[in-house]
Design a protein around this motif. Structure first.
Motif, short mmCIF file in Angstrom:
data_model
loop_
_atom_site.label_atom_id
_atom_site.label_comp_id
_atom_site.label_asym_id
_atom_site.label_seq_id
_atom_site.Cartn_x
_atom_site.Cartn_y
_atom_site.Cartn_z
N GLU A 180 -35.37 -17.89 -0.73
CA GLU A 180 -36.75 -18.00 -0.26
C GLU A 180 -37.58 -18.92 -1.14
OE1 GLU A 180 -38.19 -14.02 -0.15
OE2 GLU A 180 -37.28 -13.57 1.79
N ARG A 181 -37.32 -18.87 -2.44
CA ARG A 181 -38.05 -19.72 -3.39
C ARG A 181 -37.46 -21.11 -3.47
NH1 ARG A 181 -37.58 -14.95 -6.72
NH2 ARG A 181 -35.89 -16.03 -7.75
N GLY A 182 -36.28 -21.30 -2.88
CA GLY A 182 -35.63 -22.60 -2.96
C GLY A 182 -35.02 -22.87 -4.31
N THR A 183 -34.67 -21.79 -5.03
CA THR A 183 -34.11 -21.95 -6.38
C THR A 183 -32.63 -21.63 -6.41
OG1 THR A 183 -34.72 -19.67 -6.93
CG2 THR A 183 -36.30 -21.39 -7.53
N GLY A 184 -31.97 -21.79 -5.30
CA GLY A 184 -30.54 -21.49 -5.24
C GLY A 184 -30.25 -20.53 -4.12
N GLY A 185 -29.02 -20.43 -3.77
CA GLY A 185 -28.61 -19.54 -2.71
C GLY A 185 -28.96 -20.06 -1.33
#
Length: 79
Positions: free
Chosen positions: A69-74
Motif C-alpha cells: 500500500e505504501r509502495g515500499t515493497g511487496g
C-alpha cells in the motif's frame, strides 16, 4: 504495525499468552514467525500450535500488504 500478544485474539491473552511469551521469548505476533508450525505444534499441541502459526502468518501478510500500500515493497504480491 506489530501486534503485541496482549492485542492478539482472546485465546492468546492471560495465562496462555504469558506462557507463550515466556517459553518463546516472543512478545509480538510477528515474533512467532521465527518458529515453524511444527515447532509450535510440538511445544503447544495441535490446536494451540496451529493457531499460533496462523497468527504469525497473518502478521507477516499484514506487513506485506501494508508495504504494498505504501509502495515500499511487496508490489508483486498477488492476493
Amino acid at each position: 504495525m506489530r501486534l503485541p500478544m496482549a492485542c492478539s485474539p482472546s485465546s492468546c491473552r492471560g495465562k496462555f499468552g504469558q506462557a507463550v511469551a515466556a517459553e518463546l521469548a516472543a512478545t509480538t505476533a510477528g515474533g512467532l514467525a521465527a518458529f515453524t508450525r511444527a515447532e509450535l505444534v510440538q511445544r503447544f499441541g495441535e490446536q494451540q500450535g496451529a493457531f499460533l502459526a496462523a497468527l504469525a502468518l497473518a502478521q507477516v501478510l499484514l506487513g506485506l500488504l501494508r508495504s504494498a500500500e505504501r509502495g515500499t515493497g511487496g508490489g508483486d504480491l498477488c492476493v
